[in-house]
Design a protein around this motif. Sequence first.
Motif, PDB file in Angstrom:
ATOM      1  N   TYR A   1       4.338  -4.326   2.607  1.00  8.92           N
ATOM      2  CA  TYR A   1       3.301  -4.695   3.560  1.00  8.92           C
ATOM      3  C   TYR A   1       2.425  -5.839   3.046  1.00  8.92           C
ATOM      4  CZ  TYR A   1       4.166  -0.241   6.004  1.00  8.92           C
ATOM      5  OH  TYR A   1       4.731   0.804   6.686  1.00  8.92           O
TER       6      TYR A   1
ATOM      7  N   SER B   1      -3.065  -4.439   6.857  1.00  5.70           N
ATOM      8  CA  SER B   1      -4.036  -3.351   6.734  1.00  5.70           C
ATOM      9  C   SER B   1      -3.812  -2.284   7.786  1.00  5.70           C
ATOM     10  CB  SER B   1      -5.462  -3.917   6.839  1.00  5.70           C
ATOM     11  OG  SER B   1      -5.727  -4.818   5.782  1.00  5.70           O
TER      12      SER B   1
ATOM     13  N   ILE C   1      -0.581  -0.274   6.922  1.00  8.99           N
ATOM     14  CA  ILE C   1      -0.714   0.689   5.831  1.00  8.99           C
ATOM     15  C   ILE C   1      -1.509   1.906   6.269  1.00  8.99           C
ATOM     16  CG2 ILE C   1      -1.733   1.063   3.554  1.00  8.99           C
ATOM     17  CD1 ILE C   1      -1.057  -1.929   3.003  1.00  8.99           C
TER      18      ILE C   1
ATOM     19  N   SER D   1       0.849   5.342   6.246  1.00  9.45           N
ATOM     20  CA  SER D   1       0.777   5.972   4.932  1.00  9.45           C
ATOM     21  C   SER D   1       0.515   7.472   4.962  1.00  9.45           C
ATOM     22  CB  SER D   1      -0.321   5.295   4.094  1.00  9.45           C
ATOM     23  OG  SER D   1      -1.584   5.409   4.731  1.00  9.45           O
TER      24      SER D   1
ATOM     25  N   ILE E   1       2.993   5.447  -3.809  1.00  5.15           N
ATOM     26  CA  ILE E   1       2.182   4.615  -2.917  1.00  5.15           C
ATOM     27  C   ILE E   1       2.487   3.129  -3.110  1.00  5.15           C
ATOM     28  CG2 ILE E   1      -0.173   3.782  -2.533  1.00  5.15           C
ATOM     29  CD1 ILE E   1      -1.140   6.629  -2.759  1.00  5.15           C
ATOM     30  N   ASN E   2       2.532   2.663  -4.350  1.00  9.09           N
ATOM     31  CA  ASN E   2       2.779   1.243  -4.581  1.00  9.09           C
ATOM     32  C   ASN E   2       4.149   0.817  -4.078  1.00  9.09           C
ATOM     33  OD1 ASN E   2       0.286   0.762  -5.736  1.00  9.09           O
ATOM     34  ND2 ASN E   2       0.993   1.114  -7.831  1.00  9.09           N
TER      35      ASN E   2
ATOM     36  N   TRP F   1       3.175   9.204   2.804  1.00 11.33           N
ATOM     37  CA  TRP F   1       3.608   8.633   1.533  1.00 11.33           C
ATOM     38  C   TRP F   1       3.245   9.564   0.383  1.00 11.33           C
ATOM     39  CZ3 TRP F   1       1.535   2.895   1.915  1.00 11.33           C
ATOM     40  CH2 TRP F   1       2.231   2.229   2.933  1.00 11.33           C
TER      41      TRP F   1
ATOM     42  N   HIS G   1       5.791   2.045  -1.569  1.00 17.72           N
ATOM     43  CA  HIS G   1       5.781   1.949  -0.109  1.00 17.72           C
ATOM     44  C   HIS G   1       4.875   0.822   0.383  1.00 17.72           C
ATOM     45  CE1 HIS G   1       8.176   5.470   0.932  1.00 17.72           C
ATOM     46  NE2 HIS G   1       7.567   6.127  -0.044  1.00 17.72           N
ATOM     47  N   GLN G   2       3.790   0.567  -0.346  1.00 20.04           N
ATOM     48  CA  GLN G   2       2.811  -0.402   0.113  1.00 20.04           C
ATOM     49  C   GLN G   2       3.241  -1.847  -0.129  1.00 20.04           C
ATOM     50  OE1 GLN G   2      -1.785  -0.010  -0.150  1.00 20.04           O
ATOM     51  NE2 GLN G   2      -1.141  -0.950  -2.082  1.00 20.04           N
TER      52      GLN G   2
END
Length: 253
Positions: A225, A203, A206, A210, A218-219, A213, A221-222
Motif C-alpha cells: 500500500y 491510508s 490500510i 487491516s 502488519i509490515n 491482518w 501486508h502494509q
Amino acid sequence: MSEEVLLAECDGVLEVTINRPEQRNAMTKVAAAGIAAAMDRLESADHLRCAILTGAGGSFCAGMDLKGFLNGELPVDERGGFGGICTWTPGKPIIAAVDGPALAGGFELALACDLIVANKNARFGIPEVKRGLVAAGGGLVQLPRLLPRALAMELALTGEPIGAERALELGLINRVTDGPAVEVARELARAIAANGPLALAASKGIVRDSWLWPIDRINEHQTPYVEHVFTSEDAREGARAFAEKRTPVWKGR
C-alpha cells in the motif's frame, strides 16, 4: 446518469445525491446503478479527490424500496452490492452526509462510506427484522466490528433506531450539526482534498483492509500500500513545499 442520482463537482469533490425525496430516497435498482457509476467516475477522474454521498429533501435513505422488492427488484449492483457501494468502494474517500433517516440499507450505505456527518435529527438503524428481512447489505457484518457485540446485537434484533447524538457517542459517526449535514461534509471534503492523493488512497486502504491482518505480519501486508507513496513525486513535493512554506501542488504520481 439517471435523475434518481444527481452529480455535482466543486474543487475536486464529487457530490452524489440520491434524488427520490418523496420516497425518502428509498433505494431502487436504477439509483444503485447511478451510485455505482458515480463511484467509477470518482475512481477514474484524476481531478476528483473525494466524494460526498447525500440524499435530497431532508432524508438520507430509508433503505430498499419495498414496492420494488415486491415486484422482484433488488437494488443492488453486481460489483458494488446494495446501493452500488456496500461491497466495493473506490480508493478515494467518501463522506456520508446524513439528514433524517438512514435506516436499513440507508444505514448500510452510510457505513460503507469512510466518514459520516449527520444532522442532529438524523436516525440510524437496521429495522429489517421488523419486516421479516435481514440486513444483508453489510450492516450485520460492519456493526459488530464497530460496536461492542451486545450493542450490535441489540440493534440487529430489536430493529430500533438510534439518534445522531447516540451514534456520535458510540463512535459510529464523525460530526453532528444543527444545519444541513452536507455543509459540514463539504468542510471535511475540502480538508481531505487538500492532501496528497496517493497518500489518501493508501491510508484509506490500510484502515479498511487491516481488520484481519495478524499483528506479526502488519509490515508484510502494509508494504504494497505504501512503498510507491514514499518513492513518488508527491512525497518529494510534500517535503519540498513544507520546507518552502507553501501549498503543495500534487500530481498524483
